[in-house]
Structures are given as C-alpha cells and as structure tokens.
Design a protein around this motif. Structure first.
Motif, mmCIF file in Angstrom:
data_model
loop_
_atom_site.group_PDB
_atom_site.id
_atom_site.type_symbol
_atom_site.label_atom_id
_atom_site.label_comp_id
_atom_site.label_asym_id
_atom_site.label_seq_id
_atom_site.Cartn_x
_atom_site.Cartn_y
_atom_site.Cartn_z
ATOM 1 N N PRO A 179 0.887 -1.201 0.241
ATOM 2 C CA PRO A 179 -0.009 0.095 -0.070
ATOM 3 C C PRO A 179 0.782 1.217 -0.273
ATOM 4 O O PRO A 179 1.821 1.071 0.023
ATOM 5 C CB PRO A 179 -0.623 -0.308 1.497
ATOM 6 N N ASN B 282 -6.247 0.908 -2.648
ATOM 7 C CA ASN B 282 -5.972 -0.218 -1.324
ATOM 8 C C ASN B 282 -7.350 -0.420 -0.608
ATOM 9 O O ASN B 282 -7.770 -1.665 -0.324
ATOM 10 C CB ASN B 282 -5.040 0.201 -0.308
ATOM 11 N N ASP B 283 -8.113 0.728 -0.206
ATOM 12 C CA ASP B 283 -9.355 0.621 0.606
ATOM 13 C C ASP B 283 -10.464 -0.201 -0.056
ATOM 14 O O ASP B 283 -11.042 -1.147 0.363
ATOM 15 C CB ASP B 283 -9.936 1.827 0.826
ATOM 16 N N VAL C 281 -9.772 -4.098 -0.355
ATOM 17 C CA VAL C 281 -9.981 -4.599 0.884
ATOM 18 C C VAL C 281 -11.626 -4.841 1.122
ATOM 19 O O VAL C 281 -11.908 -5.872 1.462
ATOM 20 C CB VAL C 281 -9.358 -3.803 2.065
ATOM 21 N N TRP D 197 -6.972 -8.781 -0.396
ATOM 22 C CA TRP D 197 -5.626 -8.045 -0.353
ATOM 23 C C TRP D 197 -4.570 -8.837 0.056
ATOM 24 O O TRP D 197 -4.765 -9.462 1.024
ATOM 25 C CB TRP D 197 -5.903 -6.640 0.332
ATOM 26 N N GLY E 169 -0.727 -8.640 0.891
ATOM 27 C CA GLY E 169 0.337 -7.903 1.165
ATOM 28 C C GLY E 169 1.656 -8.516 0.816
ATOM 29 O O GLY E 169 1.628 -9.643 1.258
ATOM 30 N N GLN F 204 5.777 -14.729 3.396
ATOM 31 C CA GLN F 204 4.245 -14.931 3.060
ATOM 32 C C GLN F 204 3.539 -16.185 3.322
ATOM 33 O O GLN F 204 2.314 -16.216 3.466
ATOM 34 C CB GLN F 204 3.959 -14.050 1.841
ATOM 35 N N ARG G 96 2.776 -16.530 6.747
ATOM 36 C CA ARG G 96 1.618 -15.580 7.102
ATOM 37 C C ARG G 96 0.303 -16.048 6.922
ATOM 38 O O ARG G 96 -0.758 -16.053 7.347
ATOM 39 C CB ARG G 96 1.961 -14.225 6.610
ATOM 40 N N ILE H 76 -6.908 -0.993 9.066
ATOM 41 C CA ILE H 76 -7.309 -1.888 7.638
ATOM 42 C C ILE H 76 -6.020 -2.859 7.327
ATOM 43 O O ILE H 76 -4.948 -2.679 7.807
ATOM 44 C CB ILE H 76 -7.529 -1.007 6.579
ATOM 45 N N ALA H 77 -6.504 -4.034 6.776
ATOM 46 C CA ALA H 77 -5.532 -5.048 6.740
ATOM 47 C C ALA H 77 -4.159 -4.657 5.895
ATOM 48 O O ALA H 77 -3.250 -5.269 6.310
ATOM 49 C CB ALA H 77 -6.294 -6.176 5.966
ATOM 50 N N TYR H 78 -4.324 -3.853 5.006
ATOM 51 C CA TYR H 78 -2.962 -3.716 4.368
ATOM 52 C C TYR H 78 -1.920 -2.770 4.967
ATOM 53 O O TYR H 78 -0.913 -2.956 4.584
ATOM 54 C CB TYR H 78 -3.327 -2.902 3.037
ATOM 55 N N ASP I 58 -0.902 -3.958 7.789
ATOM 56 C CA ASP I 58 -0.241 -5.211 8.562
ATOM 57 C C ASP I 58 0.948 -5.713 7.773
ATOM 58 O O ASP I 58 0.673 -5.706 6.608
ATOM 59 C CB ASP I 58 -1.355 -6.289 9.183
ATOM 60 N N VAL I 59 1.845 -6.151 8.298
ATOM 61 C CA VAL I 59 2.977 -6.848 7.825
ATOM 62 C C VAL I 59 3.153 -8.383 8.272
ATOM 63 O O VAL I 59 2.699 -8.640 9.602
ATOM 64 C CB VAL I 59 4.000 -6.085 7.641
#
Lengths: 548, 548
Positions: free
Chosen positions: A25, A33-34, A37, A44, A46, A443, A446, B473-475, B477-478
């Motif tokens: 983002p 981005n919003d 989601v 999304w 990341g 990832q 995650r 919002i989720a984006y 986060d890492v």
C-alpha cells in the motif's frame, strides 16, 4: 447506489477471475487499497515489496489465467516494473493497478513526495508503455469504456495492462456504461482454409509430431490441445518453455526437444518428421537449444494465438482455439504414427555419506515429485536439471524461460500456491537467486501455506560460473547465509528445515518432507561446480554457439 | 596497449572518484563485470538484488559525491530503475552501467532471454530516459566523447546517467580521444550583479537568516556555505531534506523549520525575517510542512545550482559555488543579527519496565548519537522523529525525503558505510520498510562492516495507519518476523542483537551498542500507534492541509 470508478474496475476484474490482488500500500493508492479490501470476493495480499508482489501476481496468473498487482505512485510502480516486463515477455495478463496523486495536486505541479520533483506527473505511466499492451488513467467518464478496452487487450494479447487511478477520482461514481468487448472470432473462410491445409499435411505425412506450446496453456487450452493429440494419435515432443503443457506420462510423449544440446534421439526424431505442428510455441534461445534446433520451415506449421503460418505464408484472423476445435475432428488417427519410446529416467547415484553430485540430485528430485504438484523452478542450473525430469501426471512445471530474471521463483511460488492451495507447491531455487527475493518466504507462513522449498546451495551463481571467462571471479560469489534459519527468522512456524550435504541426508530430508503435510525448507549443499546436464552443455558450448 | 571501451569508462569514473561499483552480474554484462573486477582502484561490490544495489550506490553517493551501479540487460536494469529514479529526484549522480547483448544478436532480432521476445533491443534504454540526465550506448568510436558528455551531465545536473555496453564492443579498443568538458563558469557580469544584490539586501535587512539546502551538500559545498555563515554572522534554520547540511551544534542554528507542523518559534522567526537566503533548497511538501510554510517571495533570495532568483526575477548562468565564494567577502558581519536560542531537546521519559513510548524513544536515540555518525533514516515515523533530534557535530543525517521509497534505507546504509568505513553508520528503520530490502543486511557482515541497526517494530506501516481512513485496515499489517534472528540467518557473525520492549531494556541495549565496536541490531518494540511528533501532526492535519 452507483459504483465508484475503482469499484467498477474491481467488480469487472472479479467477473473475469481475479480473486486476489498482490501489493504494497501507499498514500496515493489508499482509495485503491481501501476498495480492494472492501471488494466482495477479492482479497488484498500484502507482499514485502513491489517487485515481489509483481512476481507473485505472475506466478498466480500461471495457475489462475490472470493476476493483479497494486502499487502506489512512482516508488511503488517503478519497483514492480521489472516483474511486469517479465509477465509481458511470458504472455501473462497482469492488471497493474496504480494509485496516483489527486488531480489538483497533479495540475499544481507541486513538488510532492514520490515524484521526481520536476512537476511532471505523467512520466511513470509513460515508462510503463513498452511492457504493457494497454494503459488507461481512469476517470468517472472513461472508466467503463476503458476498463473494457484494457480487459479485452489483456485477454487478446495475454500481456499486462496498466490502470492508474487519481486519488480523488477513484471514489467518484462511474458516469457511463459499457459492455464487455466481444472475443475475436476467426474469419470463417481463412479458418476453413487453414484447417484443410493442416489436415492434408498431416494426412500425407509419413512421420509427424506436435510441439505443444506455452501459449496454449496461457489461454487455458491444455484440454483442447490434449484432445487433438488424443484424436490424431500424433506423438509430441516438448521444448523447455513449454514443459508440462501436455502431460508427460502419456505414451504420445517422446521427450524434451532442445536442439543439439540434449536428447539426440528426440532431436533426430523431431527434425526428421515430414511435418512438425508447432502449436503455441515461441522459438526462443532456450527453446531451441541456443538456436541449434533445425526445423525446416517448409515442413513446419506454426499455430499462434491469432495467426497460423504454413510454409512461408502467414494467415491472420485465425484464432488458436478455433483451429484446435476444428482440427480435432479432421485429423483423426488414420494411420499408426510411430513415436519414440521415452527414455527411462536415469537412476540416482550415491548413498550414505556420498556427496550430492548432479547425478545424485536430479533423479532424486524427480522421484520426489507427485501427481498434481506445482513445480516452480528458478532460472539457473536447477531448472535446467528439473526441465528434463519426467513430470508425474497432472504436475505442472513453471519456469521463467524467456525473461529469466533470477529472484522470480520465490515470490512466483507464493503466488502459485495461493492460486491453487489444494495442490502441493514445490519451489526449486538456487541460493544466489533466492537471495534476491527471499523475504517473500514469510508470506507462505503468514497465510498458512505449506510449500516445499528446495534451496540448492552451490556457493554462488553457478550458471554464470559456467558461462563467464573466469568461473572463480569474485562477482560469482554471494554472501554466505544460514538458509535453514530463514523460515523461523521470517516468522514461519512449524516448518521442517534441513541442511543436507550427503546423499543419505538428502534422502532422509526428502522422505520427511514427503511424509508430512507441513511446509519444508531444505538446503541442499553441493560442490561449487555440480551442474545439471543442460547447464554443463551450455557452459561447454556457449562460445561455439554464439560465435556463429 | 590501447584501452578498451569499458576500461576507458572505468578509468574515467575512477578519476572522478568512483572506487566501488555495486551490482549483480549477468551474462550480457560479463565484459563489464570482468572489467570492473580487473580495474585498478575499483572494487566490485555484489549486492543481493539490483534494486538494493541501486540504493546502495545512492547511499554511497551521499557520502562520496557520486556512485555507480552495474546491472545486466533487461531483467537487471529494470529492477534497478526505481532506485535510479530516487537518485534522480534526490540529485545524486549515479553511473548506471548496463551490459547489452552483442551487436550481431541485436541486429538479428533473435528471441533471446532477458528480452520481451519481440526482437526489440532498444526499449530498456528508452525506458530509462525520464530518470537520467544523459544516456549513451558506447562504441569504440563514441566511447571517449560520450563518456565525457555523460560525466559532464552527471556533474552539472547531479543526476544519474545511463551507459550501455554491447557485449562485443565493450572489449574493443577505443578509437578516438576526448578531453574532459570544462566545468561551467558563471557569467561575470550576472554574477557581479547577483552578488551586489544579495549583499545589499543582507545589509539593509533588520532580521535575516539562511536556509541551507541539500543541493549545496550534493556539490560538496558544505564548507563554503559554512564560511558564509561564519563570515556573515547570519543565523540559519534547516528544513527536513536539508538536515545536517550545516552543523547543528553551532550557535547560529535556530532549529528545524517545518512550516506550521512543528516548531512554532522557528516558523515565526523565519517568516518574520526581512530576508531569507535559501541556498540550495527545494520547496517540496516535506520541506515546507506540507506546504504550510509561508515565505514571501519578495523577501526571499533563492540560490540554486545554476541560477539565482531575487524577488520575481531569475538570473541564469550563475553557479552556486561562485555565488558562495563571492558573497563570503561581501556580507561580512556588519551588524549583530539576533538568532534564536535553539530549544533544548526534550528529556527522555520512562525507565525500567515502562513501555517504549515515542517520548521515551526519540530522546534516547538522540542521546545515543555521537560526533561524526552517519545516520541513515528510513522514510516513515522514525525519520520524522530523528529529523528533529539535534545532531552532534560532524554527524550527518540522510533521508530520502523527496522520493520517499520505503526500503531505501537498509541498502543505502550499506553503501554509506562502505563509502566512509571510518565513521559509525547507524541505520534507523521501521520494520515494515525493512522488510522490503532486509536481505542487504548480509552485505555488512560479508564485508566486515559494523553498523548499528535500529529496527522500530510498531506492528505494521505506522505512517500509513496515521494517514489512511481506517488505521486498522488489513493492508497496514505486515508479516511477523523474528527480526533479531535475521543477522545470524544472513551470515552476520559476532553481532550484538537485542529485542527490547521496555525502557530499561532499551537503555541497556543502547548502552551495550554504545560501548562496543561490534555491529549491533536492536529491535525496538513499541505500541502500534506510538508515533513521533511530526508523524502525529501529519496524521492529524493531512486532510485539512490537502483539502485546500
């Protein structure tokens, strides 16, 4: 309530099969981005950085047919550009969604962050031009029509497209409507002519074969091509980039064709055919054994996405899907075609404390593969080894054969695993290549994905050692990492890790990985010069080949 | 023996101060890679990937005046493009050396690896155009003249340049000669006029100050600017991008000027001056407190690299070095100028098991700094905190204020440390940013460099949480990494590592790092929303600011 510009685009992308958007983002991209989601049916995803996000989208598109990556203005989009270029070269439709500063900032020519400080706001969209097949900057007026145009372009060319969203316009309601553009159909007369010609050539040929090509897979046309092979009884040989487009376990498979570099029996067979039917292939250096293959154009028919070449004449306006659908009924097995018995894979050598030679490694990796595996193999000696392994039924082999950017495989494997979580994903990479993008391993952890990662540690860039003048020159060395400590450092819990330096250790690690559904990360340590046969051939013959 | 094309170029780069070339090798670049390794006085510095190599060259150039990065064709050069763009925005002359396929391959239009598969070989050189100030494809005929042209352009514009080497031409002997282009000199009459005008304005002003700018540092002009301040007795305030261009420990320093966002006393002081002498500054969003600074053009003189603006008139052909050299004798301290007593830095709060708040963290980091430190601060809340710390004498603060690409700082710190190994290099980064390029930590260890790395772990992209609509919002986060396990995984031996979650642990870790010459890697864990004052201000005021 009317859809906004970005909602409209995301809705259409979802319609055509996009379920995940990879990205990083950024403030200018917040409206995009919003919306990602918030969009029903879209997730999304990341990534650690934009290049990796681009590679992940590329890997995803190899399984899913298309992919999407979202970046912010300037800093983000330029970081993803090399990945987009790779998807262009490799015919993968990737939707690159870019958030731009709002129109008032753009028109003020203000010296904003993420710009070059020269007041120019259209430079980055221009820089993308050579590596996409269509671009649009979306407004409430043009959003509907432009979206349909770029979707149609991405599907027609199987190439990336670029969609930019000024921050203030992304959330405005769409003001116009548009309908999806029609899929191009073949010209009936040309199609009939081409199909007749192919049928006649096949009929008259004493020995004929198919070269199935990656462009078929890009269209989701594997089954249609298989139907042609089944109906016709024609044998097929496969080139490197096209590996696993057709199943290698069937009797029609004669083996990998790589010019003079590898299987001489396959080369002799293919090049002695009266007719070679190349369907969706690309005659690149790595597909032609560094241009050592010799296919007589007079005896080769090339079926491409939108045209077919027969002898020295090219027929446009014939769609490959239409050709496949039509010839399946026209080239039914009349006479028995002699294929070639596919060579039995070499047995693996070594055991116990024996070091891991190439002869020990590649047969073991081949034996490790299972039906329906996804194999993502990095450019370099490891993919050159795996490229000649016989794939189990349903297993697909993915390599960036034409673009050949090292670093691609690690994030691409992530994208592939996400696209098909029900299949086992196996990443095979050299350690030098892994270093470019290794953080993306995090990832998998995650998102709870459980890949098998094989990191071949041969103390540097082996393929370069084989190709350059002085193999031991400093630039072929890389930093010495403790690879098996990476998954834990990167937050991947519960992974099986092993560093193996002998055949016995390798066998045990592969057995453990095979017997578990946990993720595994295995560092395979070999001698500095243990190279797969193709890599060794290239090393020996490169100067001779390119001197011509 | 005659020099080859690449030897000629490298020899000239060495003449002008390039001692290290960062890069990733590749087959089309072998002649360039080989020559770099062989060139006396130049070292090949391998990086994990090309973007990181570009950032490393950028960091190196901030200390060394200029830098160089070497990549292979297509895959390599495009991966470095975002870093080159950053150096363009930030006025750093970087020589980007690119190896191309040989001329016979190019003219054959063959479908080679590392191309888009369309037979076009000049696309990538074209894509670089917007982010460099000069480009050349070098041949034996043009090498001498083109090299001098691009060197002159890089020095004049302080921007990157692009130099491509077809593989077969790089090793050919140079066929022509050229002499270095002369440095541009000011037009004497214009210079005299400008200097007279500045002197008169300074003389008549009741209250005047200097805004020293980063463009002065880019030219190596810190001492010349300091001489002006010393001779004139003028106070100075500093904007964010310009931090540490002049020493902050001198009495002439009045503090950081950031429009309405931060120090109100500094803003009032600067904006009430009869004369503001802005020397080498750029009025970007982050330099102007998001465009909240109000400098009356009629009372501001702007001295840029090659022109000076007085009131509403711009005078060209006056070089900033010449202006500085001339005014030092003309604006000697006539009258006593009232400055402003620089605010004393806030004391740090908290101790023992107290959590690490922003008020606890930033004063501690400030107190940790020493004379002559190199501080490389990543874009985000951490640089916004450090940007208002008072730097010790001789310490330099480096931030990518305009381009603002997260990920830059980690490799840039590596480049900076390599350029000045006798100084202590401190990398300050948020953990989200660190994830983009974290693998480059391995190069510090590989080359025996001993940085101090502070990784601020605030559970995601904090600056984005502050700026977007929904902070959670989720984006934002890492992936959750185990940061302190990274140095060992990346092969960095003997590093002190610590993960600190309380003030007491932070104090102890900083004390240990301070008392040792070993490398240190400290993960500082704070609450998700612990933001530096500037970051908090931006979060509060962004909508209001950009709504205008």
């Amino acid at each position: 309530m009317k859809q906004t510009v970005i909602q409209y685009v995301l809705g259409r992308l979802h319609d055509i099969g996009i379920k995940d958007v990879f990205g990083v983002p950024g403030d200018f991209a917040f409206p995009v981005n919003d919306a990602v989601v918030a969009q029903p049916g879209i997730r999304w995803v990341g990534c650690c950085n934009e290049l990796n996000a681009g590679y992940a989208a590329d890997g995803y598109a190899r399984l899913n047919g298309m992919g999407a990556v979202c970046t912010t203005y300037g800093v983000g989009e330029l970081s993803a550009l090399a990945a987009i270029a790779g998807s262009y070269a490799e015919h993968l439709p990737i939707f690159h969604l870019v958030g731009m500063p709002n129109m008032s900032v753009q028109s003020s020519r203000a010296l904003m962050h993420h710009t070059l400080g020269n007041g120019e706001y259209d430079l980055f969209a221009r820089m993308a031009e050579p590596v996409v097949c269509a671009r649009a900057i979306l407004t409430p007026q043009n959003a509907a029509a432009e979206t349909e145009r770029v979707i149609a372009a991405a599907r027609y060319h199987r190439r990336p497209v670029y969609l930019a969203f000024p921050a203030d316009l992304a959330d405005q309601p769409v003001l116009t409507t548009a309908v999806a553009l029609e899929t191009p159909r073949s010209d009936p007369a040309t199609l009939a002519f081409v199909v007749d010609a192919i049928a006649a050539k096949v009929e008259s040929a004493t020995q004929a074969c198919v070269l199935p090509g990656i462009l078929v897979a890009r269209l989701g046309g594997r089954a249609a091509l298989q139907a042609v092979v089944d109906a016709s009884g024609l044998p097929f040989a496969t080139m490197f980039m096209d590996k696993s487009v057709l199943d290698e376990q069937q009797s029609a498979y004669v083996g990998m064709y790589d010019g003079k570099l590898m299987n001489e029996d396959v080369r002799t067979y293919v090049e002695s055919c009266d007719l070679v039917l190349a369907i969706g292939t690309l005659m690149t250096d790595f597909n032609t054994g560094a241009f050592t293959s010799r296919l007589d154009p007079g005896r080769t028919i090339v079926v491409s996405h939108h045209h077919t070449r027969i002898a020295d004449k090219t027929y446009g306006s014939v769609e490959i899907e239409d050709v496949l659908a039509a010839i399946v009924d026209r080239i039914r097995a009349g006479k028995k075609r002699e294929g070639l018995t596919t060579a039995v894979s070499a047995p693996s050598s070594g055991s116990g404390s024996d070091p891991i030679t190439a002869a020990a490694l590649y047969p073991r990796l081949e034996a490790f593969l299972r039906e329906d595996d996804i194999i993502v193999a990095e450019t370099g000696t490891i993919s050159m080894g795996l490229g000649f392994a016989r794939m189990p039924a349903g297993a697909t082999f993915h390599n960036q054969t034409l673009w050949g950017a090292i670093g691609w495989a690690t994030p691409a494997a992530f994208g592939a695993a996400l696209a098909a979580p029900e299949r086992r994903t196996i990443l095979m990479t050299g350690e030098g290549s892994h270093q470019l993008t290794a953080q993306e391993i995090s990832q998998f952890g995650r998102l709870g994905l459980r890949p098998i990662v094989i990191v071949l540690n041969n103390n540097g860039y082996l393929i370069e050692r084989l190709l350059c003048k002085n193999p031991d020159i400093a630039y072929n060395d890389v930093a010495q990492w403790r690879y098996t400590a990476l998954p834990e450092a990167l937050g991947c819990d519960g992974w099986f890790t092993a560093r193996v330096t002998s055949c016995g250790e390798l066998d045990e690690a592969l057995r453990t990985a095979s017997g578990s559904t946990d993720a595994a990360y295995i560092e395979v340590v070999t001698g500095t010069y243990e190279s797969s046969p193709l890599a060794a051939q290239l090393g020996k013959r490169m100067k001779e080949i390119y001197a011509t």
